[in-house]
Enzyme design. Structure first.
Site, PDB file in Angstrom:
ATOM      1  N   ALA A 272       0.821  -1.223   0.000  1.00 26.36           N
ATOM      2  CA  ALA A 272       0.000   0.000   0.000  1.00 26.36           C
ATOM      3  C   ALA A 272       0.854   1.272   0.000  1.00 26.36           C
ATOM      4  CB  ALA A 272      -0.946   0.010   1.203  1.00 26.36           C
TER       5      ALA A 272
ATOM      6  N   GLY B 245       1.256   3.374  -5.631  1.00 31.35           N
ATOM      7  CA  GLY B 245       0.384   2.972  -6.734  1.00 31.35           C
ATOM      8  C   GLY B 245      -1.021   2.502  -6.380  1.00 31.35           C
TER       9      GLY B 245
ATOM     10  N   GLY C 111      -2.114  -0.042  -4.576  1.00 27.44           N
ATOM     11  CA  GLY C 111      -2.354  -0.391  -3.169  1.00 27.44           C
ATOM     12  C   GLY C 111      -2.662   0.838  -2.332  1.00 27.44           C
TER      13      GLY C 111
ATOM     14  N   TYR D  85       7.506 -12.777 -14.711  1.00 26.09           N
ATOM     15  CA  TYR D  85       6.362 -12.009 -14.212  1.00 26.09           C
ATOM     16  C   TYR D  85       5.049 -12.680 -14.641  1.00 26.09           C
ATOM     17  CZ  TYR D  85       3.241  -8.063 -13.272  1.00 26.09           C
ATOM     18  OH  TYR D  85       2.224  -7.282 -12.793  1.00 26.09           O
TER      19      TYR D  85
END
Ligand SMILES: NC(=O)c1ccc[n+]([C@@H]2O[C@H](COP(=O)([O-])OP(=O)(O)OC[C@H]3O[C@@H](n4cnc5c(N)ncnc54)[C@H](OP(=O)(O)O)[C@@H]3O)[C@@H](O)[C@H]2O)c1
Length: 282
Positions: free
Chosen positions: A11, A14, A16, A164
């Protein structure tokens, strides 16, 4: 909606951060799991100032360090009776192959394995809270194939996008397995693609990846827009439990690739994750 206790990773930046702010505004008690406590405390101040919500707490947790995840879970178990929402949001992509503190390929460790250990360690609290678990995946899962699990450490042929893609496919497998295994306990789980969002994501990339990110930048949505689906799934008063296990985009159920529906690969991931997490489970 009754008072909810929510745990969120990633958090401090971005998507979050916007998710945490929106949930603070609707009075969720928030536990911010952060790898950088100074950043976490600054975030807490900002969230309290913007929302007026004082039930916001910082817990140190580096998802690429299994002992750190274990300590965070122990701290939460000491403080909380139940958790109603867990948002496994932290993640990222790495230009070169790196290993986590425990020797696991870093993309797999920070996007999937750390969250697996966190979730399983918190399971008694999640069961008490009949929790919703929201896992942030990506459309990038569509570049991955189940066979990549045979070399999840990427000892051969590392590529940042392949690693990823596999990690984000793992987020979907994990979501489906949680939904299936814990349905009787009243737990629901959802995977999310947030969109192509202008955040800190990809800043570590060089070469072709960097060029791709630069070209995509003008078309990216804002972090607040990217957080919409997470906010909806974590904040909605009611969700249809039949949607548990599904992959969401723009607030609705979306198509995954065929690989994401491969049950044997999904079970294989569960076995691998259980084995790697076992020494750290409390
Ligand atoms: N941006 C996109 O276009 C996009 C698209 C699809 C999916 N996603 C996913 O969305 C999620 C959020 O990413 P974002 O775009 O908001 O990126 P971001 O701005 O780079 O935020 C990533 C967050 O994850 C945290 N984090 C990274 N590694 C960690 C670790 N080892 N332990 C604990 N926390 C860690 C970061 O902490 P620090 O502040 O300490 O660095 C930061 O808070 C990720 O799962 C990402 O894969 C993003």
């Amino acid at each position: 909606m009754p008072f909810r206790t929510t745990v969120i990773t990633g958090a401090t930046s971005g998507i979050g951060k916007e998710t945490a702010l929106a949930l603070a505004k609707i009075d969720h008690a928030l536990y911010l799991l952060v790898r950088n406590v100074d950043k976490g405390e600054a975030l807490k101040k900002e969230l309290v100032a913007q929302s007026g919500n004082r039930s916001i707490f910082v817990v140190h947790c580096n998802l690429a360090d299994m002992e750190s995840v274990q300590r965070a879970a122990t701290e939460l178990k000491g403080k909380l009776f139940a958790i109603n929402t867990l948002i496994n949001n932290a993640g990222g992509i790495n230009q070169t192959r790196k290993l986590s503190k425990d020797g696991y390929e870093l993309t797999f460790a920070m996007n999937h394995l750390g969250h697996f250990l966190l979730t399983m360690s918190l399971m008694p609290l999640l069961q008490k809270g009949q929790a919703r678990i929201v896992n942030i995946s990506s459309e990038a899962h569509k570049i991955a194939r189940p066979q990549l699990l045979n070399d999840f450490q990427f000892e051969r042929d590392y590529s940042s996008f392949k690693a990823y893609g596999l990690a984000k496919l793992c987020n979907i497998y994990f979501t489906k397995s949680l939904a299936e295994k814990y349905v009787q306990a009243g737990i629901t789980a959802y995977a999310v693609h947030p969109g192509i969002v202008s955040t800190g994501f990809g800043t570590e990339l060089g070469g072709f990846g960097k060029v791709l990110m630069m070209l995509a930048k003008p078309f990216m949505i804002t972090p607040r827009q990217g957080a919409e689906t997470s906010i909806y799934l974590a904040g909605a008063a009611k969700l249809n439990p039949k949607l548990s296990g599904q992959y969401f985009k723009k607030g609705s159920v979306a198509q995954t690739n065929l690989a994401a529906q491969n049950a044997s690969a999904r079970n294989k991931l569960w076995q691998i994750s259980e084995q790697l997490a076992a020494p750290f489970l409390i």
